[in-house]
Scaffold this motif. Structure first.
Motif, mmCIF file in Angstrom:
data_model
loop_
_atom_site.group_PDB
_atom_site.id
_atom_site.type_symbol
_atom_site.label_atom_id
_atom_site.label_comp_id
_atom_site.label_asym_id
_atom_site.label_seq_id
_atom_site.Cartn_x
_atom_site.Cartn_y
_atom_site.Cartn_z
ATOM 1 N N LEU A 50 0.859 -1.168 0.000
ATOM 2 C CA LEU A 50 0.000 0.000 0.000
ATOM 3 C C LEU A 50 0.900 1.224 0.000
ATOM 4 O O LEU A 50 1.782 1.339 0.846
ATOM 5 C CB LEU A 50 -0.899 0.005 1.241
ATOM 6 C CG LEU A 50 -1.824 1.195 1.424
ATOM 7 C CD1 LEU A 50 -2.928 1.160 0.374
ATOM 8 C CD2 LEU A 50 -2.416 1.184 2.821
ATOM 9 N N VAL A 51 0.703 2.134 -0.949
ATOM 10 C CA VAL A 51 1.584 3.291 -1.101
ATOM 11 C C VAL A 51 0.759 4.573 -1.010
ATOM 12 O O VAL A 51 -0.283 4.695 -1.639
ATOM 13 C CB VAL A 51 2.319 3.245 -2.465
ATOM 14 C CG1 VAL A 51 3.232 4.444 -2.620
ATOM 15 C CG2 VAL A 51 3.097 1.945 -2.612
ATOM 16 N N THR A 52 1.244 5.526 -0.214
ATOM 17 C CA THR A 52 0.620 6.846 -0.127
ATOM 18 C C THR A 52 1.600 7.866 -0.670
ATOM 19 O O THR A 52 2.751 7.920 -0.241
ATOM 20 C CB THR A 52 0.267 7.192 1.328
ATOM 21 O OG1 THR A 52 -0.632 6.204 1.814
ATOM 22 C CG2 THR A 52 -0.391 8.546 1.420
ATOM 23 N N THR A 53 1.161 8.641 -1.671
ATOM 24 C CA THR A 53 2.047 9.619 -2.283
ATOM 25 C C THR A 53 1.258 10.743 -2.928
ATOM 26 O O THR A 53 0.250 10.500 -3.580
ATOM 27 C CB THR A 53 2.950 8.947 -3.330
ATOM 28 O OG1 THR A 53 3.825 9.924 -3.872
ATOM 29 C CG2 THR A 53 2.168 8.304 -4.436
ATOM 30 N N GLY A 55 -1.013 12.949 -2.324
ATOM 31 C CA GLY A 55 -2.468 13.055 -2.250
ATOM 32 C C GLY A 55 -3.226 11.815 -2.674
ATOM 33 O O GLY A 55 -4.451 11.833 -2.724
ATOM 34 N N LEU A 56 -2.528 10.722 -2.981
ATOM 35 C CA LEU A 56 -3.181 9.480 -3.391
ATOM 36 C C LEU A 56 -2.733 8.336 -2.495
ATOM 37 O O LEU A 56 -1.567 8.254 -2.123
ATOM 38 C CB LEU A 56 -2.827 9.124 -4.836
ATOM 39 C CG LEU A 56 -3.185 10.121 -5.926
ATOM 40 C CD1 LEU A 56 -2.620 9.655 -7.254
ATOM 41 C CD2 LEU A 56 -4.683 10.297 -6.014
ATOM 42 N N THR A 57 -3.659 7.453 -2.163
ATOM 43 C CA THR A 57 -3.322 6.191 -1.522
ATOM 44 C C THR A 57 -3.639 5.116 -2.545
ATOM 45 O O THR A 57 -4.763 5.035 -3.038
ATOM 46 C CB THR A 57 -4.128 5.977 -0.228
ATOM 47 O OG1 THR A 57 -3.842 7.069 0.656
ATOM 48 C CG2 THR A 57 -3.763 4.673 0.435
ATOM 49 N N ILE A 58 -2.632 4.303 -2.888
ATOM 50 C CA ILE A 58 -2.748 3.382 -4.012
ATOM 51 C C ILE A 58 -2.403 1.970 -3.554
ATOM 52 O O ILE A 58 -1.437 1.764 -2.822
ATOM 53 C CB ILE A 58 -1.782 3.782 -5.151
ATOM 54 C CG1 ILE A 58 -1.922 5.269 -5.475
ATOM 55 C CG2 ILE A 58 -2.026 2.934 -6.394
ATOM 56 C CD1 ILE A 58 -0.796 5.810 -6.331
ATOM 57 N N ALA A 59 -3.176 0.999 -4.015
ATOM 58 C CA ALA A 59 -2.906 -0.403 -3.733
ATOM 59 C C ALA A 59 -3.286 -1.232 -4.952
ATOM 60 O O ALA A 59 -4.171 -0.852 -5.722
ATOM 61 C CB ALA A 59 -3.691 -0.878 -2.523
ATOM 62 N N LYS A 60 -2.640 -2.353 -5.103
ATOM 63 C CA LYS A 60 -2.973 -3.268 -6.192
ATOM 64 C C LYS A 60 -4.334 -3.886 -5.895
ATOM 65 O O LYS A 60 -4.593 -4.333 -4.782
ATOM 66 C CB LYS A 60 -1.902 -4.357 -6.307
ATOM 67 C CG LYS A 60 -2.080 -5.274 -7.482
ATOM 68 C CD LYS A 60 -0.908 -6.242 -7.584
ATOM 69 C CE LYS A 60 -1.052 -7.159 -8.768
ATOM 70 N NZ LYS A 60 0.071 -8.106 -8.836
ATOM 71 N N ALA A 61 -5.209 -3.885 -6.873
ATOM 72 C CA ALA A 61 -6.542 -4.467 -6.706
ATOM 73 C C ALA A 61 -6.436 -5.984 -6.807
ATOM 74 O O ALA A 61 -5.620 -6.513 -7.558
ATOM 75 C CB ALA A 61 -7.496 -3.935 -7.772
ATOM 76 N N HIS A 62 -7.268 -6.659 -6.035
ATOM 77 C CA HIS A 62 -7.292 -8.112 -6.075
ATOM 78 C C HIS A 62 -8.117 -8.598 -7.252
ATOM 79 O O HIS A 62 -9.003 -7.891 -7.735
ATOM 80 C CB HIS A 62 -7.867 -8.664 -4.775
ATOM 81 C CG HIS A 62 -7.063 -8.276 -3.575
ATOM 82 N ND1 HIS A 62 -5.826 -8.801 -3.314
ATOM 83 C CD2 HIS A 62 -7.310 -7.388 -2.590
ATOM 84 C CE1 HIS A 62 -5.350 -8.275 -2.215
ATOM 85 N NE2 HIS A 62 -6.228 -7.396 -1.751
ATOM 86 N N VAL A 63 -7.873 -9.801 -7.704
ATOM 87 C CA VAL A 63 -8.579 -10.355 -8.859
ATOM 88 C C VAL A 63 -10.084 -10.366 -8.620
ATOM 89 O O VAL A 63 -10.859 -10.055 -9.512
ATOM 90 C CB VAL A 63 -8.065 -11.777 -9.169
ATOM 91 C CG1 VAL A 63 -8.874 -12.420 -10.277
ATOM 92 C CG2 VAL A 63 -6.599 -11.743 -9.538
ATOM 93 N N GLU A 64 -10.511 -10.667 -7.404
ATOM 94 C CA GLU A 64 -11.946 -10.704 -7.108
ATOM 95 C C GLU A 64 -12.584 -9.338 -7.339
ATOM 96 O O GLU A 64 -13.698 -9.243 -7.823
ATOM 97 C CB GLU A 64 -12.196 -11.142 -5.664
ATOM 98 C CG GLU A 64 -11.692 -12.521 -5.328
ATOM 99 C CD GLU A 64 -10.206 -12.539 -4.976
ATOM 100 O OE1 GLU A 64 -9.701 -11.572 -4.376
ATOM 101 O OE2 GLU A 64 -9.556 -13.525 -5.321
ATOM 102 N N GLU A 65 -11.878 -8.256 -6.974
ATOM 103 C CA GLU A 65 -12.400 -6.910 -7.182
ATOM 104 C C GLU A 65 -12.530 -6.605 -8.666
ATOM 105 O O GLU A 65 -13.496 -6.006 -9.099
ATOM 106 C CB GLU A 65 -11.479 -5.871 -6.537
ATOM 107 C CG GLU A 65 -11.462 -5.928 -5.037
ATOM 108 C CD GLU A 65 -10.432 -4.984 -4.446
ATOM 109 O OE1 GLU A 65 -10.714 -4.451 -3.368
ATOM 110 O OE2 GLU A 65 -9.369 -4.788 -5.047
ATOM 111 N N GLU A 66 -11.546 -7.037 -9.455
ATOM 112 C CA GLU A 66 -11.599 -6.809 -10.896
ATOM 113 C C GLU A 66 -12.811 -7.504 -11.492
ATOM 114 O O GLU A 66 -13.549 -6.921 -12.268
ATOM 115 C CB GLU A 66 -10.333 -7.344 -11.565
ATOM 116 C CG GLU A 66 -9.071 -6.624 -11.202
ATOM 117 C CD GLU A 66 -7.861 -7.262 -11.839
ATOM 118 O OE1 GLU A 66 -7.955 -7.658 -13.011
ATOM 119 O OE2 GLU A 66 -6.843 -7.355 -11.162
#
Length: 86
Positions: A50-53, A55-66
């Motif tokens: 999980l990366v915060t940079t 003004g954005l917090t970004i994480a790789k989405a899981h296959v189930e979410e896709e």
């Protein structure tokens, strides 16, 4: 860098959106992110961090979410095909 699905939260907003690396990378380039920083960020996200940079917090989405968000295949029976016979 390969395109990966991401879950992004904008600082100050409760909503999270599903997007991809290419779109997020374009935003970060506008915010003057260097190519080496983008490569490092991509590697961290691809590793599942999980990366915060900027003004954005970004994480790789899981296959189930896709699958839930993007693929909603309708049920099709033989009767619904054009020219099919029962």
């Amino acid at each position: 860098m390969k395109n990966i699905m991401l879950r992004v939260s904008i600082e100050g907003m409760p909503e999270k959106v599903l997007t991809d690396w290419n779109a997020t990378c374009a935003i970060l380039k506008q915010r003057h992110y260097s190519p080496s920083d983008l490569e490092q960020l991509h590697a961290e996200l691809d590793a599942g961090l999980l990366v915060t940079t900027r003004g954005l917090t970004i994480a790789k989405a899981h296959v189930e979410e896709e699958v839930e968000s993007f693929i909603k295949a309708p049920m099709i029976t033989g009767v619904e095909y054009v020219g099919s016979q029962i």
